[in-house]
Motif scaffolding. Structure first.
Motif, PDB file in Angstrom:
ATOM      1  N   GLY A 129       0.825  -1.209   0.000  1.00  0.00           N
ATOM      2  CA  GLY A 129       0.000   0.000   0.000  1.00  0.00           C
ATOM      3  C   GLY A 129       0.852   1.248   0.000  1.00  0.00           C
ATOM      4  N   GLY A 131      -0.197   4.548   0.066  1.00  0.00           N
ATOM      5  CA  GLY A 131      -0.878   5.772   0.480  1.00  0.00           C
ATOM      6  C   GLY A 131       0.039   6.517   1.447  1.00  0.00           C
ATOM      7  N   PRO A 132      -0.453   7.521   2.130  1.00  0.00           N
ATOM      8  CA  PRO A 132       0.407   8.301   3.032  1.00  0.00           C
ATOM      9  C   PRO A 132       1.118   7.444   4.081  1.00  0.00           C
ATOM     10  CG  PRO A 132      -1.728   9.342   2.815  1.00  0.00           C
ATOM     11  CD  PRO A 132      -1.825   8.054   2.080  1.00  0.00           C
ATOM     12  N   GLY A 133       0.438   6.439   4.633  1.00  0.00           N
ATOM     13  CA  GLY A 133       1.053   5.580   5.653  1.00  0.00           C
ATOM     14  C   GLY A 133       2.211   4.794   5.079  1.00  0.00           C
ATOM     15  N   ASP A 152       1.823  -1.701  -4.644  1.00  0.00           N
ATOM     16  CA  ASP A 152       0.446  -1.181  -4.632  1.00  0.00           C
ATOM     17  C   ASP A 152      -0.310  -1.726  -5.835  1.00  0.00           C
ATOM     18  OD1 ASP A 152      -1.942   0.563  -4.683  1.00  0.00           O
ATOM     19  OD2 ASP A 152      -0.856   1.684  -3.154  1.00  0.00           O
ATOM     20  N   GLY A 158      -2.760   6.604  -2.734  1.00  0.00           N
ATOM     21  CA  GLY A 158      -3.896   6.201  -1.898  1.00  0.00           C
ATOM     22  C   GLY A 158      -5.069   7.152  -2.038  1.00  0.00           C
ATOM     23  N   ASN A 159      -5.844   7.279  -0.983  1.00  0.00           N
ATOM     24  CA  ASN A 159      -7.060   8.094  -1.035  1.00  0.00           C
ATOM     25  C   ASN A 159      -6.776   9.576  -1.258  1.00  0.00           C
ATOM     26  OD1 ASN A 159      -9.184   6.296  -0.894  1.00  0.00           O
ATOM     27  ND2 ASN A 159      -9.036   6.091   1.324  1.00  0.00           N
ATOM     28  N   THR A 163      -8.430  13.046  -3.679  1.00  0.00           N
ATOM     29  CA  THR A 163      -9.082  14.085  -2.875  1.00  0.00           C
ATOM     30  C   THR A 163      -8.909  15.425  -3.565  1.00  0.00           C
ATOM     31  OG1 THR A 163      -8.614  12.851  -0.876  1.00  0.00           O
ATOM     32  CG2 THR A 163      -9.086  15.178  -0.595  1.00  0.00           C
ATOM     33  N   ASN A 168      -5.662  20.588   5.497  1.00  0.00           N
ATOM     34  CA  ASN A 168      -5.289  20.378   6.899  1.00  0.00           C
ATOM     35  C   ASN A 168      -4.004  19.572   7.052  1.00  0.00           C
ATOM     36  OD1 ASN A 168      -6.302  17.982   6.021  1.00  0.00           O
ATOM     37  ND2 ASN A 168      -8.111  17.977   7.319  1.00  0.00           N
ATOM     38  N   ALA A 228      -0.306  -1.435   4.741  1.00  0.00           N
ATOM     39  CA  ALA A 228      -0.753  -0.029   4.706  1.00  0.00           C
ATOM     40  C   ALA A 228      -1.819   0.109   3.624  1.00  0.00           C
ATOM     41  CB  ALA A 228       0.437   0.883   4.418  1.00  0.00           C
ATOM     42  N   THR A 229      -2.745  -0.845   3.627  1.00  0.00           N
ATOM     43  CA  THR A 229      -3.673  -0.964   2.494  1.00  0.00           C
ATOM     44  C   THR A 229      -4.925  -0.090   2.617  1.00  0.00           C
ATOM     45  OG1 THR A 229      -4.450  -2.979   3.568  1.00  0.00           O
ATOM     46  CG2 THR A 229      -2.942  -3.265   1.742  1.00  0.00           C
ATOM     47  N   CYS A 255     -12.911  16.737   5.270  1.00  0.00           N
ATOM     48  CA  CYS A 255     -12.159  17.223   4.121  1.00  0.00           C
ATOM     49  C   CYS A 255     -12.973  18.202   3.276  1.00  0.00           C
ATOM     50  CB  CYS A 255     -11.761  16.054   3.224  1.00  0.00           C
ATOM     51  SG  CYS A 255     -11.410  14.540   4.089  1.00  0.00           S
ATOM     52  N   GLY A 393      -1.825   3.233   9.371  1.00  0.00           N
ATOM     53  CA  GLY A 393      -2.813   4.031   8.648  1.00  0.00           C
ATOM     54  C   GLY A 393      -4.238   3.565   8.866  1.00  0.00           C
ATOM     55  N   ASP A 394      -5.080   3.855   7.875  1.00  0.00           N
ATOM     56  CA  ASP A 394      -6.529   3.649   8.024  1.00  0.00           C
ATOM     57  C   ASP A 394      -6.934   2.191   8.214  1.00  0.00           C
ATOM     58  OD1 ASP A 394      -6.690   6.327   7.688  1.00  0.00           O
ATOM     59  OD2 ASP A 394      -7.997   6.300   5.935  1.00  0.00           O
ATOM     60  N   GLN A 402      -6.964  10.072   9.367  1.00  0.00           N
ATOM     61  CA  GLN A 402      -6.596  11.237   8.575  1.00  0.00           C
ATOM     62  C   GLN A 402      -5.220  11.006   7.965  1.00  0.00           C
ATOM     63  OE1 GLN A 402      -8.373  14.855   8.457  1.00  0.00           O
ATOM     64  NE2 GLN A 402      -9.584  13.046   8.119  1.00  0.00           N
ATOM     65  N   ILE A 403      -4.800  11.920   7.081  1.00  0.00           N
ATOM     66  CA  ILE A 403      -3.471  11.780   6.472  1.00  0.00           C
ATOM     67  C   ILE A 403      -2.402  11.859   7.573  1.00  0.00           C
ATOM     68  CG2 ILE A 403      -1.859  12.704   4.760  1.00  0.00           C
ATOM     69  CD1 ILE A 403      -4.309  14.088   3.456  1.00  0.00           C
TER      70      ILE A 403
HETATM   71  C1  LIG Z   1     -12.607  11.484  -0.384  1.00  0.00           C
HETATM   72  C2  LIG Z   1     -11.656  11.552   0.775  1.00  0.00           C
HETATM   73  C3  LIG Z   1     -11.126  12.788   1.113  1.00  0.00           C
HETATM   74  C4  LIG Z   1     -10.235  12.868   2.199  1.00  0.00           C
HETATM   75  N1  LIG Z   1      -9.720  14.108   2.532  1.00  0.00           N
HETATM   76  C5  LIG Z   1      -8.842  14.215   3.572  1.00  0.00           C
HETATM   77  C6  LIG Z   1      -8.297  15.483   3.967  1.00  0.00           C
HETATM   78  O1  LIG Z   1      -8.625  16.524   3.394  1.00  0.00           O
HETATM   79  N2  LIG Z   1      -7.419  15.492   5.003  1.00  0.00           N
HETATM   80  C7  LIG Z   1      -7.048  14.352   5.684  1.00  0.00           C
HETATM   81  O2  LIG Z   1      -6.210  14.421   6.579  1.00  0.00           O
HETATM   82  N3  LIG Z   1      -7.582  13.149   5.353  1.00  0.00           N
HETATM   83  C8  LIG Z   1      -8.465  13.051   4.322  1.00  0.00           C
HETATM   84  N4  LIG Z   1      -9.014  11.844   3.987  1.00  0.00           N
HETATM   85  C9  LIG Z   1      -8.559  10.650   4.726  1.00  0.00           C
HETATM   86  C10 LIG Z   1      -7.170  10.224   4.197  1.00  0.00           C
HETATM   87  O3  LIG Z   1      -7.212  10.139   2.804  1.00  0.00           O
HETATM   88  C11 LIG Z   1      -6.775   8.897   4.788  1.00  0.00           C
HETATM   89  O4  LIG Z   1      -6.816   8.970   6.186  1.00  0.00           O
HETATM   90  C12 LIG Z   1      -5.352   8.486   4.320  1.00  0.00           C
HETATM   91  O5  LIG Z   1      -5.260   8.465   2.933  1.00  0.00           O
HETATM   92  C13 LIG Z   1      -5.003   7.126   4.890  1.00  0.00           C
HETATM   93  O6  LIG Z   1      -3.775   6.730   4.376  1.00  0.00           O
HETATM   94  P1  LIG Z   1      -3.376   5.192   4.261  1.00  0.00           P
HETATM   95  O7  LIG Z   1      -1.983   5.188   3.755  1.00  0.00           O
HETATM   96  O8  LIG Z   1      -3.667   4.518   5.540  1.00  0.00           O
HETATM   97  O9  LIG Z   1      -4.389   4.541   3.232  1.00  0.00           O
HETATM   98  P2  LIG Z   1      -4.870   4.935   1.763  1.00  0.00           P
HETATM   99  O10 LIG Z   1      -4.671   6.352   1.458  1.00  0.00           O
HETATM  100  O11 LIG Z   1      -6.242   4.383   1.670  1.00  0.00           O
HETATM  101  O12 LIG Z   1      -3.883   4.096   0.818  1.00  0.00           O
HETATM  102  C14 LIG Z   1      -3.944   2.696   0.779  1.00  0.00           C
HETATM  103  C15 LIG Z   1      -3.214   2.201  -0.460  1.00  0.00           C
HETATM  104  O13 LIG Z   1      -3.177   0.789  -0.403  1.00  0.00           O
HETATM  105  C16 LIG Z   1      -3.427   0.255  -1.703  1.00  0.00           C
HETATM  106  N5  LIG Z   1      -3.933  -1.116  -1.552  1.00  0.00           N
HETATM  107  C17 LIG Z   1      -5.179  -1.536  -1.230  1.00  0.00           C
HETATM  108  N6  LIG Z   1      -5.220  -2.888  -1.179  1.00  0.00           N
HETATM  109  C18 LIG Z   1      -3.968  -3.325  -1.480  1.00  0.00           C
HETATM  110  C19 LIG Z   1      -3.361  -4.614  -1.583  1.00  0.00           C
HETATM  111  N7  LIG Z   1      -4.045  -5.743  -1.388  1.00  0.00           N
HETATM  112  N8  LIG Z   1      -2.054  -4.686  -1.899  1.00  0.00           N
HETATM  113  C20 LIG Z   1      -1.322  -3.558  -2.120  1.00  0.00           C
HETATM  114  N9  LIG Z   1      -1.842  -2.313  -2.040  1.00  0.00           N
HETATM  115  C21 LIG Z   1      -3.148  -2.194  -1.708  1.00  0.00           C
HETATM  116  C22 LIG Z   1      -4.410   1.229  -2.295  1.00  0.00           C
HETATM  117  O14 LIG Z   1      -4.388   1.157  -3.728  1.00  0.00           O
HETATM  118  C23 LIG Z   1      -3.897   2.566  -1.771  1.00  0.00           C
HETATM  119  O15 LIG Z   1      -2.965   3.159  -2.645  1.00  0.00           O
HETATM  120  C24 LIG Z   1      -9.894  11.713   2.925  1.00  0.00           C
HETATM  121  C25 LIG Z   1     -10.436  10.477   2.560  1.00  0.00           C
HETATM  122  C26 LIG Z   1     -11.300  10.390   1.502  1.00  0.00           C
HETATM  123  C27 LIG Z   1     -11.866   9.052   1.101  1.00  0.00           C
END
Ligand SMILES: Cc1cc2nc3c(=O)[nH]c(=O)nc-3n(C[C@H](O)[C@H](O)[C@H](O)COP(=O)(O)OP(=O)(O)OC[C@H]3O[C@@H](n4cnc5c(N)ncnc54)[C@H](O)[C@@H]3O)c2cc1C
Length: 422
Positions: A129, A131-133, A152, A158-159, A163, A168, A228-229, A255, A393-394, A402-403
């Motif tokens: 994964g 994303g930010p995490g 990934d 990621g999310n 956006t 923030n 970090a999916t 957001c 992460g999430d 959050q990010i």
């Molecule tokens: C529409 C929207 C707007 C948002 N706006 C804000 C904001 O303004 N400010 C803020 O702080 N937070 C915001 N958030 C929340 C923020 O995006 C998340 O908290 C943050 O992205 C979490 O990061 P993460 O790395 O945990 O996961 P994610 O960002 O969800 O990234 C997970 C990654 O894992 C990959 N993945 C999934 N399954 C697999 C697998 N089996 N194998 C390999 N890779 C995989 C995905 O493709 C993705 O790239 C928003 C969320 C959404 C949905």
């Protein structure tokens, strides 16, 4: 594999037999993600299908004439006729193979596939994964000189990459376009030297052995795994929802609520998050219509009381969305009363959908200790119930997603791993 220009298009492509043509650009992360897959496949299919590349920026007129609007775009030709679906964006190896296989007789396909040897590569850490995490964990690990691979199923970001605006994330005075913030995070991690395997199929994850199988043929092994999916918002399934995601339909009030100052919005859902987020959105919006499928909310009583006392919020019970369409700047939500089956339309400036999120744990969910919603339990080092497997992460069990919280988790896991490996 050969590079061509517009002048050679007729001889090499239209009169060239079986051809796959890659319109690429520079400074294009999805093009970089495609390059190694394209080259590898040319080694297997190259005797039967011509692999050609064309630089889009220098061959603009041809690209426009062919209707190529993004980079990379793959086109497939057989005796001058375009065949199979075009592929663009984060192109998966398996999708290219599907198209290539369509161009060849079945026995040839079997013979080519029998020659593709499985490969194994070794790293210190696999991050699932980007994303930010995951990106933050990758950055910290790389800066600690730990050999790390980021995997990934999509392109990095990621999310955040979808956006609209992020206002923030500390360090930026002006709101940042989500795709730019995630692009910068990704470039920082990549420039450090973290290996990227993105837009791949992740077909098998063995947490105990610390092995991940990608694209059905490449096994990656490591000493540690970081999960970090992230999460995926549950969708209503109504027509038009996917198309309007990020273009009027949002899944995050923190957001996006601020963009609806003095505007009218529709909220779909009736659980705790829908009710609490509606209350939050009412600080900005002038009017909110909550649409809920049951005859009462399922949120806790205290949250419900607040909503019922809020003059900006109206409720429509026993109703479900059937379609979303855009007309100028407005979103039209067609709803159906599930008892009378009557349909009506709500016109608003935007729609928020809060019908739950689900953690992306399909490949390994059963092996890990998790909370009752399936989010992975960790300790303060982000270590899961399996030795050497971390989650950040999430996707983890926590109160706020959050990010900044994902980035913090990535930092903690990477520092704990670095300490352990060193
Ligand atoms: C529409 C929207 C707007 C948002 N706006 C804000 C904001 O303004 N400010 C803020 O702080 N937070 C915001 N958030 C929340 C923020 O995006 C998340 O908290 C943050 O992205 C979490 O990061 P993460 O790395 O945990 O996961 P994610 O960002 O969800 O990234 C997970 C990654 O894992 C990959 N993945 C999934 N399954 C697999 C697998 N089996 N194998 C390999 N890779 C995989 C995905 O493709 C993705 O790239 C928003 C969320 C959404 C949905």
């Amino acid at each position: 594999m050969k590079e061509i220009g517009t002048a050679e298009f007729e001889t090499e492509v239209l009169n060239g037999g079986k051809v796959i043509l890659d319109f690429y650009s520079t400074e294009c992360p999805p093009c970089e993600a495609l390059a190694s897959k394209f080259e590898d496949l040319s080694n297997h299919y190259g005797e039967d299908i011509k692999f050609l590349k064309i630089y889009r920026q220098q061959n603009r007129d041809l690209a426009e004439k062919l209707g190529v609007k993004s980079s990379p775009t793959l086109l497939f030709y057989n005796n001058g006729n375009e065949m199979a679906n075009r592929l663009s964006g984060g192109i998966k190896r398996s999708d290219i193979i599907k198209n290539l296989d369509l161009m060849l007789p079945p026995d040839k396909v079997i013979s080519i596939k029998s020659k593709i040897k499985p490969s194994v590569s070794e790293f210190d850490v696999i991050i699932l994964g980007a994303g930010p995490g995951g990106l933050t964990a990758g950055l910290y690990l790389c800066q600690s000189k730990i050999n790390t691979v980021l995997v990934d199923i999509a392109l990095p970001g990621g999310n955040v990459s979808t956006t609209h605006e992020v206002s923030n994330y500390p360090g930026f005075i002006e709101p940042q376009a989500g795709y730019m913030l995630s692009h910068n995070m990704s470039e920082q991690t990549k420039l450090c030297g973290t290996v990227y395997k993105v837009a791949v199929d992740v077909t098998k994850v063995d947490l105990a052995k610390k092995e991940v199988l990608i694209d059905e043929f490449e096994t990656i092994r490591a000493k540690k795994i970081v999960i970090a999916t992230g999460t995926t918002p549950n969708l209503t399934g109504a027509a038009g929802e996917k198309e309007l995601k990020g273009k009027g339909i949002s899944y995050c009030a923190t957001c996006d609520a601020k963009y609806f100052d003095n505007k009218e919005v529709v909220v779909i859902g009736g659980g705790n998050s829908a009710v609490e987020e509606s209350e939050f959105i009412s600080r900005f919006a002038s009017r909110i219509t909550m649409v809920h499928q049951f005859d009462k909310f399922t949120a806790n009583k205290q949250a419900q009381d607040k909503v019922f006392a809020n003059k900006k919020i109206n409720t429509l019970f026993n109703s479900e969305p059937r379609s979303f369409t855009k007309a100028d700047d407005k979103i039209i939500t067609e709803i159906e009363n599930v008892i009378t089956k009557e349909r009506s339309k709500l016109v608003s400036d935007g729609v928020f959908i809060f019908i739950g999120m689900k953690p992306n744990i399909d490949l390994f969910g059963n092996e890990l200790e998790a909370d009752k919603w399936g989010y992975i339990n960790t300790n303060e080092d982000m270590l899961t119930s399996i030795e050497g497997v971390y989650a950040v992460g999430d996707v983890t069990s926590k109160k706020y997603r959050q990010i900044t919280t994902a980035v913090a988790d990535g930092t903690i896991a990477a520092m704990a791993i670095a300490k352990d490996l060193n």
